[in-house]
Design a protein around this motif. Structure first.
Motif, short mmCIF file in Angstrom:
data_model
loop_
_atom_site.label_atom_id
_atom_site.label_comp_id
_atom_site.label_asym_id
_atom_site.label_seq_id
_atom_site.Cartn_x
_atom_site.Cartn_y
_atom_site.Cartn_z
N ARG B 9 0.83 -1.20 0.00
CA ARG B 9 0.00 0.00 0.00
C ARG B 9 0.87 1.25 0.00
NH1 ARG B 9 -5.27 0.08 1.62
NH2 ARG B 9 -5.14 2.22 0.85
N LEU B 89 0.67 8.11 -6.57
CA LEU B 89 -0.13 6.90 -6.36
C LEU B 89 -0.12 6.12 -7.67
CD1 LEU B 89 -2.11 5.31 -4.47
CD2 LEU B 89 -3.95 6.60 -5.56
N LEU B 91 -1.69 3.22 -9.79
CA LEU B 91 -2.93 2.47 -9.87
C LEU B 91 -2.84 1.39 -10.93
CD1 LEU B 91 -5.38 5.49 -9.64
CD2 LEU B 91 -5.14 3.69 -7.93
N PHE B 104 -10.26 -0.99 -10.85
CA PHE B 104 -9.03 -0.44 -10.31
C PHE B 104 -8.71 -1.03 -8.94
CE2 PHE B 104 -7.63 3.05 -13.02
CZ PHE B 104 -8.71 3.21 -13.85
N GLY B 105 -7.43 -1.15 -8.67
CA GLY B 105 -6.98 -1.51 -7.34
C GLY B 105 -6.90 -0.28 -6.44
N SER B 106 -6.50 -0.51 -5.21
CA SER B 106 -6.42 0.58 -4.23
C SER B 106 -5.15 1.41 -4.37
CB SER B 106 -6.50 0.02 -2.81
OG SER B 106 -7.75 -0.60 -2.61
N GLY B 107 -4.21 0.91 -5.16
CA GLY B 107 -3.02 1.70 -5.45
C GLY B 107 -1.86 1.44 -4.50
#
Lengths: 113, 113
Positions: B9, B89, B91, B104-107
């Motif tokens: 993350r 960030l 992504l 999309f993912g949370s990045g």
């Protein structure tokens, strides 16, 4: 060239009030349009999408958007805003020619009591 | 919870260090994108894959980044020599086909100090 404009960088609404976030696009051809929401320290979550068809599309959590070809717009609406809607909202057009998104600059929504 | 899993993350690196991030696309999605979102909410397309093959990438990615999507392993994006301007960030997004909407993912939030 394709572009997306979100003219309002920041919007503040009272909880329970209605909401409209504006989006104008420039795209040659039939656009695929999206609204995404980004909560703090999160990625993008899809709210709704427009593929050619009914101009009014329903999304999650009570959001809807209306496509207007004549106005080149895809405004996002919600009848009654909740505090949990406090986030950044991105409008995007998907270029089916090069398979890339073009994002707007985002609108930061603040919800007050 | 996103079906696209990005790790880590958060990532903190010194200038000149390598920075590697990973993405597990949604099951059954052979198309994977990487975007960079800077602090001004500007999105920059970096690279995309279909199965293990690169479809497109920008010049910066070609020169300073290393990316792959091996079969049966997470996709990865690695900056060979981090620069302060790489702080952003990152992504990852996946799709069942190149012309479809993406999840999309949370990045991964990279800070280069």
């Amino acid at each position: 060239a394709q572009s997306v404009t979100q003219p309002d960088a920041r919007v503040t609404v009272s909880e329970g009030a209605s909401l409209q976030l504006r989006c104008k696009y420039s795209y040659f051809g039939t656009p695929y349009l999206f609204w995404y929401v980004q909560y703090p320290r999160q990625g993008l979550q899809l709210l709704l999408k427009y593929y050619p068809g009914d101009p009014v599309v329903q999304g999650v959590n009570g959001f809807e958007a209306e496509f207007s070809k004549s106005n080149s717009s895809f405004h996002l609406r919600k009848a009654s805003v909740h505090w949990s809607d406090w986030a950044v909202y991105f409008c995007a057009v998907f270029n089916t020619g090069n398979y890339k998104y073009v994002f707007g600059a985002g609108t930061r929504l603040k919800v007050i009591a | 919870n996103s079906k696209v899993i990005q790790t880590p993350r958060y990532l903190v690196k010194g200038q000149g260090q390598k920075a590697k991030m990973r993405c597990i696309p949604e099951k059954g999605h052979p198309v994977v994108f990487w975007y960079q979102q800077n602090k001004n909410n500007e999105f920059k397309f970096l690279i995309n894959f279909q199965n293990q093959e690169v479809l497109q990438q920008i010049d910066m990615t070609e020169k300073r980044f290393s990316a792959e999507c091996p079969s049966n392993s997470p996709c990865s994006l690695e900056i060979q020599s981090s620069e302060a301007g790489d702080s952003a960030l990152y992504l990852c997004a996946s799709s069942p086909n190149a012309n479809s909407d993406y999840t999309f993912g949370s990045g991964t939030r990279l800070l280069v100090i």
